[in-house]
Design a protein around this motif. Structure first.
Motif, PDB file in Angstrom:
ATOM      1  N   GLN A   1      83.272  74.732  73.373  1.00 15.57           N
ATOM      2  CA  GLN A   1      81.829  74.591  73.177  1.00 15.57           C
ATOM      3  C   GLN A   1      81.069  75.438  74.197  1.00 15.57           C
ATOM      4  O   GLN A   1      80.107  76.135  73.859  1.00 15.57           O
ATOM      5  CB  GLN A   1      81.429  73.116  73.293  1.00 15.57           C
ATOM      6  N   ALA A   2      81.539  75.407  75.446  1.00 16.29           N
ATOM      7  CA  ALA A   2      80.886  76.208  76.488  1.00 16.29           C
ATOM      8  C   ALA A   2      81.091  77.694  76.249  1.00 16.29           C
ATOM      9  O   ALA A   2      80.172  78.501  76.455  1.00 16.29           O
ATOM     10  CB  ALA A   2      81.436  75.802  77.856  1.00 16.29           C
ATOM     11  N   GLU A   3      82.285  78.074  75.791  1.00 17.85           N
ATOM     12  CA  GLU A   3      82.584  79.490  75.553  1.00 17.85           C
ATOM     13  C   GLU A   3      81.756  80.077  74.412  1.00 17.85           C
ATOM     14  O   GLU A   3      81.330  81.231  74.470  1.00 17.85           O
ATOM     15  CB  GLU A   3      84.073  79.654  75.214  1.00 17.85           C
ATOM     16  N   THR A   4      81.524  79.294  73.362  1.00 20.87           N
ATOM     17  CA  THR A   4      80.852  79.811  72.172  1.00 20.87           C
ATOM     18  C   THR A   4      79.356  79.520  72.140  1.00 20.87           C
ATOM     19  O   THR A   4      78.623  80.151  71.382  1.00 20.87           O
ATOM     20  CB  THR A   4      81.482  79.206  70.910  1.00 20.87           C
TER      21      THR A   4
ATOM     22  N   MET B   1      78.860  71.207  69.278  1.00 17.84           N
ATOM     23  CA  MET B   1      80.064  70.617  68.692  1.00 17.84           C
ATOM     24  C   MET B   1      80.050  69.121  68.973  1.00 17.84           C
ATOM     25  O   MET B   1      80.035  68.691  70.131  1.00 17.84           O
ATOM     26  CB  MET B   1      81.325  71.278  69.259  1.00 17.84           C
ATOM     27  N   ILE B   2      80.022  68.342  67.903  1.00 11.87           N
ATOM     28  CA  ILE B   2      79.949  66.885  67.997  1.00 11.87           C
ATOM     29  C   ILE B   2      81.313  66.316  67.616  1.00 11.87           C
ATOM     30  O   ILE B   2      81.873  66.679  66.580  1.00 11.87           O
ATOM     31  CB  ILE B   2      78.856  66.336  67.065  1.00 11.87           C
ATOM     32  N   ASN B   3      81.809  65.423  68.437  1.00  9.09           N
ATOM     33  CA  ASN B   3      83.160  64.903  68.236  1.00  9.09           C
ATOM     34  C   ASN B   3      83.157  63.385  68.152  1.00  9.09           C
ATOM     35  O   ASN B   3      82.563  62.699  68.984  1.00  9.09           O
ATOM     36  CB  ASN B   3      84.066  65.335  69.390  1.00  9.09           C
ATOM     37  N   PHE B   4      83.803  62.882  67.124  1.00  8.23           N
ATOM     38  CA  PHE B   4      84.040  61.448  67.012  1.00  8.23           C
ATOM     39  C   PHE B   4      85.272  61.270  66.129  1.00  8.23           C
ATOM     40  O   PHE B   4      85.808  62.237  65.602  1.00  8.23           O
ATOM     41  CB  PHE B   4      82.829  60.719  66.415  1.00  8.23           C
ATOM     42  N   GLY B   5      85.718  60.042  65.973  1.00  2.93           N
ATOM     43  CA  GLY B   5      86.871  59.855  65.106  1.00  2.93           C
ATOM     44  C   GLY B   5      87.713  58.662  65.467  1.00  2.93           C
ATOM     45  O   GLY B   5      87.271  57.744  66.158  1.00  2.93           O
TER      46      GLY B   5
END
Length: 466
Positions: free
Chosen positions: A360-363, A367-371
């Motif tokens: 996320q930092a590189e691009t 970016m949202i993450n769950f699951g």
């Protein structure tokens, strides 16, 4: 692939004039799924049983058009799209729960039954069907089988394939087959049932299913655990599993996903909340209560900044409603999203989370993450505007990096969404050429003319059609 008027008249003769169409407006309703891509079919049909499906597939082989099986279109990888035209075969008329056998703990159902409908029906009889995809209210059993759907309860109870004892299906050559058993044990011949589950409609059209049921747990307890870092939350999940505690669910949400649904939570969250775990235990009342208390103590020992145990079913329902509304709520971060569902070994969740944060930092992407942290299933959502070529290019780079690290950790590129067309370009990263060749040979046995759901799973699936 076009379907001319004489051929359409033959389709009409099989299913009836009121159960098929070539009208643009009616076909448009079946030209998309949850992948938010659009492919217009050449016709749509709504057969009522296996005999009509077999007749349609036999006609397709003779007339030379494709057949694309479809449930409710809730898949996220484009598995139900008519990418090369053809007949979209909708299973909505095969929507009967044929029998719930309380003596043998099995259910016999048709593929168009909604998953949530089955949940309600079996629970009214004191039984339990564990697979619970987030789309359960509208996804169908047939679609669940096609993608081998999972859901939050998979950590304790497994996924769809673990509950399919047998099924009936129509193959790509028009043959009606019966696979599996109606008993707990059965090892006669090859396991064609397992082969069909997860095949995404490329081998056959499922027409009936025998599902294994369990006794309904007496009690369920629900809690949320708050952390000031995603890494600490991930490490807590690993610690829970290391201790041999198997909750019914362990869901996780990162900082951005928590912010999406913060206002829908029944409790206020500290400003420094960077991650959240939603955990459930079940069993007898004593077992569920003891397990939730044990997890409360463990979470505090892992430096949680807050633990809230739902007092009743209403509070528990509010917590789950916030979680299930997340998919739509995240659009506040962008008009479009790319949704991936990687899986890594549970002990590798902290490593995967750290790598996603670095990508996320590189691009520079959101970016949202769950699951489903309990089984290592991480839903990675990239929010962007697909009209921006630079953002699309960055997203493609991010996906490659996410996939590469997933495989490096011993994971897989899809836990419950399937391959469809979205993951098709990447299948070679996980499955070697020899293994792909074997799978394609199996495809030809079931579907010799390649008329079923072309363009899915394999990068060169088009080579299978005539």
């Amino acid at each position: 692939m076009p379907i001319d008027l004489p051929t359409f008249k033959e389709i009409e003769a099989i299913v009836g004039a009121g159960h098929c169409s070539q009208h643009h407006d009616e076909m448009a309703c079946y030209a998309y799924d949850a992948s938010v891509q659009k492919c217009m079919p050449s016709a749509i049909a709504f057969p009522k049983d296996a005999t009509e499906i077999a007749a349609l597939i036999t006609l397709a082989n003779r007339a030379g058009f494709f057949v694309i099986p479809r449930g409710s279109g809730s898949g996220t990888t484009g598995g139900a799209l008519a990418v090369q035209g053809g007949l979209v075969l909708v299973t909505s008329r095969l929507d009967n729960i044929l029998q719930i056998d309380t003596d043998n703990l099995v259910a016999h159902v048709e593929p168009g039954v909604k998953t949530g409908q089955l949940h309600t029906a079996v629970e009214q009889k004191g039984l339990y069907y564990p697979p619970d995809p987030s789309s359960a209210a509208f996804s169908t059993i047939g679609g669940n089988l096609a993608a081998c759907a999972g859901g939050p309860r998979a950590v304790k109870y497994g996924v769809t394939r673990d509950y399919v004892l047998g099924l009936s299906a129509v193959t790509g050559s028009g043959d009606i087959i019966e696979t599996g058993v109606q008993t707990v044990k059965g090892v006669v011949g090859y396991d064609l049932t397992r082969l069909m589950v997860g095949s995404e409609g490329t081998l056959g059209v499922i027409t009936r299913v025998t599902l294994r049921l369990l006794p309904k747990p007496e009690a369920v307890r629900t809690m949320i655990v708050l952390f000031d870092s995603m890494a600490r939350a991930a490490e807590t999940v690993s610690e829970i599993i290391r201790r041999g505690i198997i909750p019914r669910t362990i869901e996780f949400m990162d900082r951005l996903s928590v912010r999406c649904v913060k206002d829908q939570m029944p409790v206020s969250l500290p400003e420094n909340t960077e991650a959240l775990l939603l955990i459930e235990t079940d069993g007898t009342q004593t077992e569920a209560d003891q397990a939730i208390v044990t997890l409360q103590h463990l979470s505090n020992a892992q430096h949680a900044i807050g633990v809230v145990i739902a007092k009743n079913n209403t509070e528990a329902g509010q917590l789950w409603q916030a979680r299930k509304s997340l998919s739509s709520a995240m659009y506040q971060y962008g008009p479009d999203k790319i949704n991936e569902d990687i899986v890594v070994p549970r002990s590798k969740i902290p490593d995967m989370v750290k790598r996603i944060e670095s990508i996320q930092a590189e691009t520079g992407l959101t970016m949202i993450n769950f699951g489903h942290a309990g089984d290592g299933n991480i839903h990675v959502h990239i929010m962007l505007d697909k009209r921006d070529p630079a953002a699309v290019s960055a997203a493609e780079t991010a996906i490659e990096k996410v996939f590469d690290h997933t495989l490096l950790l011993g994971g897989t590129l899809s836990g419950e969404h399937g391959v469809g067309i979205a993951k098709r370009p990447y299948i070679g990263k996980e499955i070697g050429p020899t293994e792909q060749m074997i799978m394609k040979k199996i495809k030809r046995v079931f579907d010799p003319n390649g008329i079923l759901n072309p363009g899915k799973i394999f990068p060169d699936n088009e080579a299978l059609i005539y």
